[in-house]
Design a protein around this motif. Sequence first.
Motif, short mmCIF file in Angstrom:
data_model
loop_
_atom_site.label_atom_id
_atom_site.label_comp_id
_atom_site.label_asym_id
_atom_site.label_seq_id
_atom_site.Cartn_x
_atom_site.Cartn_y
_atom_site.Cartn_z
N LEU A 23 54.30 14.69 -56.26
CA LEU A 23 54.29 13.93 -57.51
C LEU A 23 54.56 12.45 -57.25
O LEU A 23 53.88 11.57 -57.81
CB LEU A 23 55.33 14.50 -58.47
N LYS A 24 55.54 12.17 -56.39
CA LYS A 24 55.96 10.79 -56.14
C LYS A 24 54.86 9.99 -55.44
O LYS A 24 54.62 8.82 -55.78
CB LYS A 24 57.22 10.79 -55.27
N TYR A 25 54.20 10.61 -54.47
CA TYR A 25 53.23 9.87 -53.66
C TYR A 25 51.79 10.31 -53.91
O TYR A 25 50.90 9.95 -53.15
CB TYR A 25 53.58 10.04 -52.17
N GLN A 26 51.60 11.11 -54.98
CA GLN A 26 50.27 11.60 -55.35
C GLN A 26 49.58 12.26 -54.15
O GLN A 26 48.42 12.02 -53.86
CB GLN A 26 49.41 10.47 -55.91
N ALA A 27 50.37 13.06 -53.46
CA ALA A 27 49.88 13.75 -52.26
C ALA A 27 49.44 15.16 -52.62
O ALA A 27 49.77 15.70 -53.67
CB ALA A 27 50.97 13.78 -51.19
N THR A 28 48.70 15.77 -51.72
CA THR A 28 48.27 17.15 -51.88
C THR A 28 48.44 17.88 -50.55
O THR A 28 48.63 17.26 -49.50
CB THR A 28 46.80 17.24 -52.31
N GLY A 29 48.34 19.18 -50.61
CA GLY A 29 48.41 19.97 -49.39
C GLY A 29 49.83 20.37 -49.05
O GLY A 29 50.80 20.02 -49.72
N LYS A 30 49.94 21.12 -47.95
CA LYS A 30 51.23 21.64 -47.51
C LYS A 30 52.04 20.55 -46.82
O LYS A 30 51.52 19.77 -46.04
CB LYS A 30 51.02 22.81 -46.55
N LEU A 31 53.32 20.51 -47.13
CA LEU A 31 54.22 19.58 -46.44
C LEU A 31 54.72 20.20 -45.14
O LEU A 31 54.77 19.54 -44.11
CB LEU A 31 55.40 19.24 -47.35
#
Length: 217
Positions: free
Chosen positions: A66-74
């Motif tokens: 949400l914070k960095y508008q990222a997707t995928g597995k961390l």
Amino acid sequence: MNNGLYRGNLRYLRLLQHASSDYECPLHALCLMSNHVHLLMTPSTVAAASKMMQRVNQRYSQYRNLKYQATGKLFEQRFESEPVESDRHLAFCVLYINANPHAANMPNSHEYRWSSQALHCGGAQRYTMRELITYDSWYLGLGATMSERTSEYRKVFANYLLGRSASVYAEQRFIDQALLMEPKSSVHRPTRPDGSRAQEQNAKYAENTMQDDELAP
């Protein structure tokens, strides 16, 4: 230091603090590196550590996406853990975790704020590890007072680093000589909510590896 990653570290520590309390998994040592996390804990039940880490990882991933508008597995894989089988193993885990910044050749590694090293050495913490860390029986046995414990710990840690820098065999020799000292005080082991005593072999060392350099040094 990147402010986004700095805030990410604080968020991760707060998630650990809350989950550790909720699942009754006291943390004894920790270190957040750029792409992995080291933890030493005593789970209250067999499944407690897994549940704790599942919550922390899920909530941190949600925050990060949400914070960095990222997707995928961390996280590239499920966290790995192993039981701590002896006093020597317990001491080694504490030292190994706290020595990670030094092993990574970080400047001022003894002051690295994202590990429990400064706390074990008696140093000040900007984000206080006292809210996160429960001292283990090995550390408490290093002295009758906090001053004695921190003094002894610094000596043991210095010997541990000498062993690491020499060789695997030297490391083992320093562990034999420096870590297995007789405790200077009688220490009662932690009592669980059900009245049973926590034993060293119930402690677990855990490592969590991330896809990218998500957490900041």
